[in-house]
Write an enzyme that holds these catalytic residues in place. Sequence first.
Site, PDB file in Angstrom:
ATOM      1  N   MET A 110     -82.274 -13.776 -25.322  1.00  0.00           N
ATOM      2  CA  MET A 110     -83.342 -13.094 -26.047  1.00  0.00           C
ATOM      3  C   MET A 110     -82.996 -12.908 -27.519  1.00  0.00           C
ATOM      4  SD  MET A 110     -84.905 -10.171 -23.594  1.00  0.00           S
ATOM      5  CE  MET A 110     -85.756 -10.578 -22.070  1.00  0.00           C
TER       6      MET A 110
ATOM      7  N   ASP B 142     -86.963  -6.271 -17.945  1.00  0.00           N
ATOM      8  CA  ASP B 142     -85.602  -6.830 -17.924  1.00  0.00           C
ATOM      9  C   ASP B 142     -84.587  -5.727 -17.639  1.00  0.00           C
ATOM     10  OD1 ASP B 142     -83.783  -8.913 -17.996  1.00  0.00           O
ATOM     11  OD2 ASP B 142     -83.461  -8.765 -20.159  1.00  0.00           O
TER      12      ASP B 142
ATOM     13  N   LEU C 105     -72.109  -9.050 -32.561  1.00  0.00           N
ATOM     14  CA  LEU C 105     -71.595  -8.338 -31.391  1.00  0.00           C
ATOM     15  C   LEU C 105     -71.815  -9.105 -30.106  1.00  0.00           C
ATOM     16  CD1 LEU C 105     -72.844  -4.721 -32.216  1.00  0.00           C
ATOM     17  CD2 LEU C 105     -70.514  -5.582 -32.404  1.00  0.00           C
ATOM     18  N   GLY C 106     -72.893  -9.870 -30.031  1.00  0.00           N
ATOM     19  CA  GLY C 106     -73.171 -10.586 -28.792  1.00  0.00           C
ATOM     20  C   GLY C 106     -74.287 -11.583 -28.977  1.00  0.00           C
TER      21      GLY C 106
ATOM     22  N   GLY D 242     -77.315 -13.803 -26.672  1.00  0.00           N
ATOM     23  CA  GLY D 242     -78.019 -13.931 -25.406  1.00  0.00           C
ATOM     24  C   GLY D 242     -79.278 -14.734 -25.557  1.00  0.00           C
TER      25      GLY D 242
ATOM     26  N   VAL E 254     -77.163  -9.996 -31.237  1.00  0.00           N
ATOM     27  CA  VAL E 254     -76.983  -8.606 -31.646  1.00  0.00           C
ATOM     28  C   VAL E 254     -75.893  -8.568 -32.705  1.00  0.00           C
ATOM     29  CG1 VAL E 254     -76.445  -6.264 -30.918  1.00  0.00           C
ATOM     30  CG2 VAL E 254     -77.678  -7.780 -29.369  1.00  0.00           C
TER      31      VAL E 254
END
Length: 749
Positions: A36, A157, A31-32, A34, A39
């Site tokens: 960190m 965050d 899904l994504g 980043g 996902v």
Amino acid sequence: MKQEQQLSQQTGSASASSLDMLGRYRILCRLGRGGMGDVWLCEDPRLHRQVAIKTLPTHNQGDQEFVKHFEREAEAAASLSHPHILSVHDYGKQALPDGTVVTYIVMPYIHGGTFADRIAYYEQKQSLPPLLEMLSLLEQGAQAIDYIHKRHLIHRDIKPANMLLRDGNWLLLADFGIARILDNTDQQAQGSVAVGTPEYMAPEQAFGQATITSDNYSLAIIIYQLSTGRLPFQGETAIATMMQHQLQPPAPPRQFNPALPPAFERILLQGLEKGPKLRPALAVDFVAQLKQTLTDVAFQPTVLSTIRDLPALDFRESNTVTAANQEDEQRRRQRLTRRNLLWGLGGTVAAAVVAGAGLDIWEYVTHLPPAPLKLSPIKSISALPDQSGTDQPVLVLTGHNQAVHSLLWSHDNHSLLSGGLDAMTLWWDIAGLQQHPTRPYGQPFYSKQLVGKQFGLSPLYPTMSPDERQIAIFNTAIIQNKSTQITTYGADLRGPRPFEVPQAQNFFGAAWLRSNYLTGLSIEVDQKNRNNGSYKLYVIDPVQPQQQWKLALENGNLFQLNVPNLLLADPTKGSSLLAVQFGKQIVLGQVMVSEQTQWQASAHISVPMNMQCMAWTPDGQNILALYGDSNTNKWSLGLISRQNAFSSSLQKTVPLSSEINLPTVPGGNASSGTYNCLASSSQMVAAGTSAGDIYIWKLTGGSLSAAAPLKLKTSGIQASVQQLAWSPDGKWLAAGFNDQLSSILIWKL
């Protein structure tokens, strides 16, 4: 390419992407990605549901310290139970063939996008978002933030991308514990290196010194972005952005958005103080006061509590600097170095920045802490517009919390009554405000205030008795969805007399007949076809409110129920004639009050397109109809003479006496805007649009002028015009806007 490979290795994305399963969860797609971690959309075969799984950067299988820390933080995140915190379903770890281990956290899959997506939508439209609506969403996030702070946890965050939206209006704060896990790992590896997103990161986080007000600082950054359309600190690089957080004061928000109240600016800048102990300690109080400055011009902000006032919230998490080296840390805080400003895997590009920047030492930059921004105390407020000149308003009034839906002038032309969707009725002394437009700070512009019970978005409908001695306000309360309340007052808005109208579930129009009877238009929706309904006219004796009659008019289409008023009384003295709007037609008729009170229709006025709104001319000799089609963006204004209406038989359509084409209305995306409201004086006709434009046409000898209309200036307000009203002498025009301050503008023409 090298940096991208490094980023993939650090986030574990390359390894995770080669897997089909994470524990018992089957991977469907990514899904994504980043800084960190990644996902993934996964399927839980045991519970037969889709979940979102965040994978964290890979670690060596022998790194038991990290695994223990991860499990401890995941358990802490899973223990959080709050309606505005994204829950943690599960967590786990999985060994990979290369000798590393990937850890993951399982969360619900939310379909509604993020708060960042909502901000991006308005950025694409090149317009500011509706601030009050956005603050209401952030208020939910603030509740979650205060909740974790009282449990002695810090998020670290807070940013729009970590705020998920469910069903469009329910905010869920995500990624609790993620930043803390990575922050602890990076501190062990590099010293005081912090995790966060540079644009939203508090100054002290660059030193690994997060406090609860670090989260509140990030929240203030988001609100600054919403209210000004820009971030307060944004350098060419991530490191430059962090240096701005450290060294530069934020520009005053009203420099970019002058419409913001001064009190809003003062409160917001407290949230952006450099010193953690100077900022508000409670996020909910912070957002609530910001909202109140937008909805109440008389609001006097109270002092927001800091962690000095609430020592129980002045804590350090276990993985921050210990007491043994606090003295060294304090000295280091006064020196800003490139090493100190590097962070781990905070934002979506943070890992790439660390990988590509190197760790060579800059020269120390020594600086004194910046002085807090000092604002002059607000001594007074003015109802005068920022701009003056031809076609500009002479007064700009604020006081409602939501859009103004009804405007009613007094017969002496000196005062104005306004009703809003906030269930408030306000009385404005227009003549007095023109002579003395300045008020002490904290004192409202309105002279009197009536507060009803708010229910949904049902508007108030005020109407004045023919003898000018009473005012009736419809929809002051809905009682158990079975009856509606009407309240009558004296002309001075005193002596309220509420009474109920059984079975009427809402009024969509109100009028006071010349015979001193009240009438209200209600609609009973067809349960089988909710696009249709039965129009009912209620007739009430205000002296003996128990005397009520319910008259059936006719069935009609309900496509247009948000117009200012579906029921208008003939302004001619002694007349009992009413105009009722039904879909594409207006029906003229009379209420015959007797033992057998009845409705008698006299004429039908039909138009070729959808009816938007209608208005009588003050002499009652003509009725105006505005109609059009938002798909084609074609609009027309028609005038029908009273004489023509009554010379035609009831079965025949009354012809228009004159008709003119109106300017198109700009809209958003693929759709066009609409005309919302219409008002007539004896010599002019005004129409307002959803784009915030107000046009004026001349009315001469019972005909509309075909000349180009006058377009009024609105003192910079670009929001939907909800209502228009001319004073009885035709010299004053009032307009209610659906802007952030629910403004009312007054022109003298």
